[in-house]
Design a protein around this motif. Structure first.
Motif, PDB file in Angstrom:
ATOM      1  N   PRO A  33       0.822  -1.218   0.000  1.00  0.00           N
ATOM      2  CA  PRO A  33       0.000   0.000   0.000  1.00  0.00           C
ATOM      3  C   PRO A  33       0.854   1.265   0.000  1.00  0.00           C
ATOM      4  CG  PRO A  33      -0.775  -1.565   1.657  1.00  0.00           C
ATOM      5  CD  PRO A  33       0.549  -2.075   1.172  1.00  0.00           C
ATOM      6  N   SER A  34       0.369   2.285  -0.696  1.00  0.00           N
ATOM      7  CA  SER A  34       1.044   3.585  -0.702  1.00  0.00           C
ATOM      8  C   SER A  34       0.695   4.369   0.564  1.00  0.00           C
ATOM      9  CB  SER A  34       0.600   4.413  -1.910  1.00  0.00           C
ATOM     10  OG  SER A  34       0.953   3.797  -3.111  1.00  0.00           O
ATOM     11  N   PRO A  35       1.609   5.194   1.048  1.00  0.00           N
ATOM     12  CA  PRO A  35       1.288   6.082   2.182  1.00  0.00           C
ATOM     13  C   PRO A  35       0.522   7.317   1.695  1.00  0.00           C
ATOM     14  CG  PRO A  35       3.584   6.356   1.551  1.00  0.00           C
ATOM     15  CD  PRO A  35       3.039   5.257   0.675  1.00  0.00           C
ATOM     16  N   SER A  36      -0.766   7.144   1.435  1.00  0.00           N
ATOM     17  CA  SER A  36      -1.595   8.226   0.900  1.00  0.00           C
ATOM     18  C   SER A  36      -2.419   8.881   2.001  1.00  0.00           C
ATOM     19  CB  SER A  36      -2.537   7.678  -0.169  1.00  0.00           C
ATOM     20  OG  SER A  36      -3.523   6.843   0.437  1.00  0.00           O
ATOM     21  N   PHE A  37      -3.028  10.024   1.666  1.00  0.00           N
ATOM     22  CA  PHE A  37      -3.838  10.732   2.652  1.00  0.00           C
ATOM     23  C   PHE A  37      -5.102   9.952   3.017  1.00  0.00           C
ATOM     24  CE2 PHE A  37      -5.984  11.907  -1.196  1.00  0.00           C
ATOM     25  CZ  PHE A  37      -7.270  12.304  -0.855  1.00  0.00           C
ATOM     26  N   LYS A  38      -5.540   9.064   2.144  1.00  0.00           N
ATOM     27  CA  LYS A  38      -6.709   8.245   2.468  1.00  0.00           C
ATOM     28  C   LYS A  38      -6.341   7.117   3.430  1.00  0.00           C
ATOM     29  CE  LYS A  38      -9.272   9.239  -1.761  1.00  0.00           C
ATOM     30  NZ  LYS A  38      -9.860   8.693  -2.999  1.00  0.00           N
ATOM     31  N   ARG A  39      -5.134   6.612   3.298  1.00  0.00           N
ATOM     32  CA  ARG A  39      -4.688   5.542   4.197  1.00  0.00           C
ATOM     33  C   ARG A  39      -4.291   6.103   5.555  1.00  0.00           C
ATOM     34  NH1 ARG A  39       0.763   2.247   3.649  1.00  0.00           N
ATOM     35  NH2 ARG A  39       0.458   0.688   5.278  1.00  0.00           N
ATOM     36  N   PHE A  40      -3.728   7.323   5.569  1.00  0.00           N
ATOM     37  CA  PHE A  40      -3.305   7.967   6.814  1.00  0.00           C
ATOM     38  C   PHE A  40      -3.975   9.348   6.909  1.00  0.00           C
ATOM     39  CE2 PHE A  40       0.253   5.172   5.633  1.00  0.00           C
ATOM     40  CZ  PHE A  40       0.375   4.406   6.791  1.00  0.00           C
ATOM     41  N   PRO A  41      -5.279   9.391   7.190  1.00  0.00           N
ATOM     42  CA  PRO A  41      -6.015  10.656   7.153  1.00  0.00           C
ATOM     43  C   PRO A  41      -5.540  11.685   8.172  1.00  0.00           C
ATOM     44  CG  PRO A  41      -7.361   8.898   8.110  1.00  0.00           C
ATOM     45  CD  PRO A  41      -6.152   8.247   7.541  1.00  0.00           C
ATOM     46  N   LEU A  48       3.486  12.459   5.016  1.00  0.00           N
ATOM     47  CA  LEU A  48       3.241  11.483   3.952  1.00  0.00           C
ATOM     48  C   LEU A  48       4.422  11.430   2.991  1.00  0.00           C
ATOM     49  CD1 LEU A  48      -0.501  12.292   3.131  1.00  0.00           C
ATOM     50  CD2 LEU A  48       0.361  10.281   4.350  1.00  0.00           C
ATOM     51  N   GLN A  49       4.969  12.588   2.669  1.00  0.00           N
ATOM     52  CA  GLN A  49       6.122  12.635   1.777  1.00  0.00           C
ATOM     53  C   GLN A  49       7.327  11.965   2.410  1.00  0.00           C
ATOM     54  OE1 GLN A  49       6.148  16.863   1.152  1.00  0.00           O
ATOM     55  NE2 GLN A  49       4.878  16.748  -0.695  1.00  0.00           N
ATOM     56  N   ASP A  50       7.526  12.191   3.696  1.00  0.00           N
ATOM     57  CA  ASP A  50       8.643  11.547   4.394  1.00  0.00           C
ATOM     58  C   ASP A  50       8.461  10.035   4.429  1.00  0.00           C
ATOM     59  OD1 ASP A  50      11.108  11.820   6.073  1.00  0.00           O
ATOM     60  OD2 ASP A  50       9.800  10.877   7.566  1.00  0.00           O
ATOM     61  N   MET A  51       7.233   9.583   4.659  1.00  0.00           N
ATOM     62  CA  MET A  51       6.961   8.147   4.634  1.00  0.00           C
ATOM     63  C   MET A  51       7.305   7.552   3.270  1.00  0.00           C
ATOM     64  SD  MET A  51       3.405   7.367   6.657  1.00  0.00           S
ATOM     65  CE  MET A  51       2.592   8.920   6.952  1.00  0.00           C
ATOM     66  N   MET A  52       6.938   8.284   2.210  1.00  0.00           N
ATOM     67  CA  MET A  52       7.215   7.815   0.856  1.00  0.00           C
ATOM     68  C   MET A  52       8.717   7.703   0.616  1.00  0.00           C
ATOM     69  SD  MET A  52       5.969   6.948  -2.104  1.00  0.00           S
ATOM     70  CE  MET A  52       4.279   7.548  -1.980  1.00  0.00           C
ATOM     71  N   VAL A  53       9.458   8.725   0.990  1.00  0.00           N
ATOM     72  CA  VAL A  53      10.907   8.727   0.774  1.00  0.00           C
ATOM     73  C   VAL A  53      11.564   7.588   1.546  1.00  0.00           C
ATOM     74  CG1 VAL A  53      13.023  10.023   1.241  1.00  0.00           C
ATOM     75  CG2 VAL A  53      11.068  11.170   0.183  1.00  0.00           C
ATOM     76  N   ARG A  54      11.170   7.410   2.800  1.00  0.00           N
ATOM     77  CA  ARG A  54      11.752   6.330   3.599  1.00  0.00           C
ATOM     78  C   ARG A  54      11.424   4.969   3.003  1.00  0.00           C
ATOM     79  NH1 ARG A  54       9.401   5.918   8.092  1.00  0.00           N
ATOM     80  NH2 ARG A  54       8.060   7.768   8.232  1.00  0.00           N
ATOM     81  N   ASP A  55      10.193   4.801   2.548  1.00  0.00           N
ATOM     82  CA  ASP A  55       9.781   3.530   1.955  1.00  0.00           C
ATOM     83  C   ASP A  55      10.632   3.201   0.737  1.00  0.00           C
ATOM     84  OD1 ASP A  55       8.283   1.804   0.007  1.00  0.00           O
ATOM     85  OD2 ASP A  55       6.821   1.727   1.625  1.00  0.00           O
ATOM     86  N   LEU A  56      10.786   4.173  -0.155  1.00  0.00           N
ATOM     87  CA  LEU A  56      11.542   3.931  -1.384  1.00  0.00           C
ATOM     88  C   LEU A  56      13.019   3.701  -1.094  1.00  0.00           C
ATOM     89  CD1 LEU A  56       9.909   6.619  -3.730  1.00  0.00           C
ATOM     90  CD2 LEU A  56       9.389   4.180  -3.608  1.00  0.00           C
ATOM     91  N   CYS A  57      13.590   4.554  -0.262  1.00  0.00           N
ATOM     92  CA  CYS A  57      15.031   4.446   0.008  1.00  0.00           C
ATOM     93  C   CYS A  57      15.395   3.158   0.738  1.00  0.00           C
ATOM     94  CB  CYS A  57      15.492   5.653   0.823  1.00  0.00           C
ATOM     95  SG  CYS A  57      15.542   7.198  -0.113  1.00  0.00           S
ATOM     96  N   ASP A  58      14.560   2.774   1.687  1.00  0.00           N
ATOM     97  CA  ASP A  58      14.895   1.623   2.526  1.00  0.00           C
ATOM     98  C   ASP A  58      14.771   0.294   1.795  1.00  0.00           C
ATOM     99  OD1 ASP A  58      15.325   3.492   4.463  1.00  0.00           O
ATOM    100  OD2 ASP A  58      13.558   2.992   5.671  1.00  0.00           O
ATOM    101  N   THR A  59      14.095   0.281   0.637  1.00  0.00           N
ATOM    102  CA  THR A  59      13.913  -0.983  -0.087  1.00  0.00           C
ATOM    103  C   THR A  59      14.849  -1.107  -1.290  1.00  0.00           C
ATOM    104  OG1 THR A  59      12.040   0.036  -1.269  1.00  0.00           O
ATOM    105  CG2 THR A  59      11.524  -1.356   0.626  1.00  0.00           C
ATOM    106  N   VAL A  60      15.736  -0.124  -1.483  1.00  0.00           N
ATOM    107  CA  VAL A  60      16.741  -0.220  -2.547  1.00  0.00           C
ATOM    108  C   VAL A  60      17.977  -0.910  -1.978  1.00  0.00           C
ATOM    109  CG1 VAL A  60      18.230   1.045  -4.128  1.00  0.00           C
ATOM    110  CG2 VAL A  60      15.898   1.854  -3.695  1.00  0.00           C
ATOM    111  N   PRO A  61      18.398  -2.023  -2.554  1.00  0.00           N
ATOM    112  CA  PRO A  61      19.578  -2.729  -2.039  1.00  0.00           C
ATOM    113  C   PRO A  61      20.828  -1.850  -2.082  1.00  0.00           C
ATOM    114  CG  PRO A  61      18.371  -4.082  -3.620  1.00  0.00           C
ATOM    115  CD  PRO A  61      17.782  -2.708  -3.706  1.00  0.00           C
TER     116      PRO A  61
END
Length: 343
Positions: A33-41, A48-61
């Protein structure tokens, strides 16, 4: 350039991830799931932007010379990569956001390439051998958001305006009608009467609620009404009701596709060099041939002046509805990263 590239497709609902090999193969697909405003109202846009950046960065080997291609569901400047807005992810927020800088700050060891998700899907679709002879290809995605892009195959170029944008049709003014009366609905961006307010996945669900309110008796007696009352999710219920030729479900889909048909009609009228208009996205894939039937119904009843009369199949030959994987933003992100597309 490394042989395998980590690729992401970030949408309003899911983040898809895979390895993209330079030969074009995608491996090890995952989805979350994406960290969107509907998922985290309760979250702020910055959170939300910080969650997105952490998600993407932390899953790159952590590998030498790591390269990442991102297909991002947002209006962004294709010159600089600055993200202007993403209604499905962040709602009404429209403050420019330097996503690439935020990613590079957290993972400076990675070469980041970011393209709009529709651009990515178009790059993959346009690379098909069957489209090599086309002058121009238009791709429109109908999903949690709506947008389109046009590529000039002769130059291998997707033109953009001074803001680095093209084809943000989801936020064009549109009209819709249900049960014989106009409908005014709000878009996720906060404005009223946009195309996405009626024709996106959430927009079709909003139209359904209006139809239920306006004609409760018909709704309760319809297959769509009965299926949703039994607890089946709306998207699955709509597809099943359409499979069973439920008249109310067809009326709903006709209302949702009318403004999409209007945009395509105008695009093909203004630019006859568009040899194919490709439709993709979750709504299109979920509804399949029902979506094309409804769309072509509008274009058959009201086509292009003179052209549709003299060449009745002109529009029919130019509208393609893809299946899953035929216009894959994950693959397009890999193509963009491999080519060094800057935004």
């Amino acid at each position: 350039m490394t042989t395998a590239i980590t690729v992401f497709d970030v949408g309003g609902t899911h983040i898809r991830q895979a390895w993209w090999l330079r030969g074009g193969e995608l491996r090890t697909r995952t989805s979350r799931p994406s960290p969107s405003f509907k998922r985290f109202p309760g979250a702020t846009v910055a959170e939300l932007q910080d969650m997105m950046v952490r998600d993407l960065c932390d899953t790159v080997p952590e590998t030498p010379d790591a390269v990442v291609g991102i297909s991002f569901g947002a209006a962004l400047d294709h010159h600089s990569g600055i993200v202007y807005a993403s209604a499905p992810l962040w709602g009404e927020h429209s403050e420019p956001y330097d996503l690439r800088a935020a990613l590079a700050s957290r993972r400076p060891d990675v070469r980041w390439h970011i393209v709009n998700d529709v651009t990515a899907a178009l790059l993959h679709a346009a690379a098909a051998s069957s489209r090599s002879g086309h002058r121009k290809v238009l791709l429109a995605t109908i999903s949690s958001g709506i947008a389109c892009r046009v590529i000039d195959q002769r130059q291998g170029r997707i033109p953009v305006d001074g803001c680095g944008l093209q084809g943000e049709i989801g936020h064009l003014p549109a009209v819709a009608e249900l049960a014989g009366a106009p409908v005014a609905l709000d878009c996720d961006c906060g404005k009223t009467g946009h195309l996405a307010a009626y024709a996106s996945g959430p927009g079709i669900a909003r139209l359904a609620r209006v139809l239920e309110q306006r004609e409760p008796g018909r709704w309760a007696a319809s297959r769509l009404g009965l299926l949703t009352a039994d607890g089946l999710g709306f998207e699955a219920a709509l597809r099943r009701a359409l499979d069973e030729r439920d008249e109310l479900a067809r009326e709903l889909l006709d209302a949702a596709t009318a403004p999409v048909a209007a945009v395509l009609r105008t695009a093909l009228c203004l630019d006859p060099e568009i040899d194919e208009a490709v439709l993709t996205g979750g709504v299109v894939h979920g509804l399949g041939h029902h979506y094309r039937r409804a769309l072509m119904g509008h274009l058959t009843r009201q086509g292009l002046y003179l052209t549709s009369e003299r060449t009745p199949d002109w529009l029919e030959r130019r509208i393609t509805v893809t299946g899953p994987g035929e216009a894959d933003s994950l693959a397009g992100a890999g193509i963009a990263a491999c080519a060094g597309v800057p935004a």
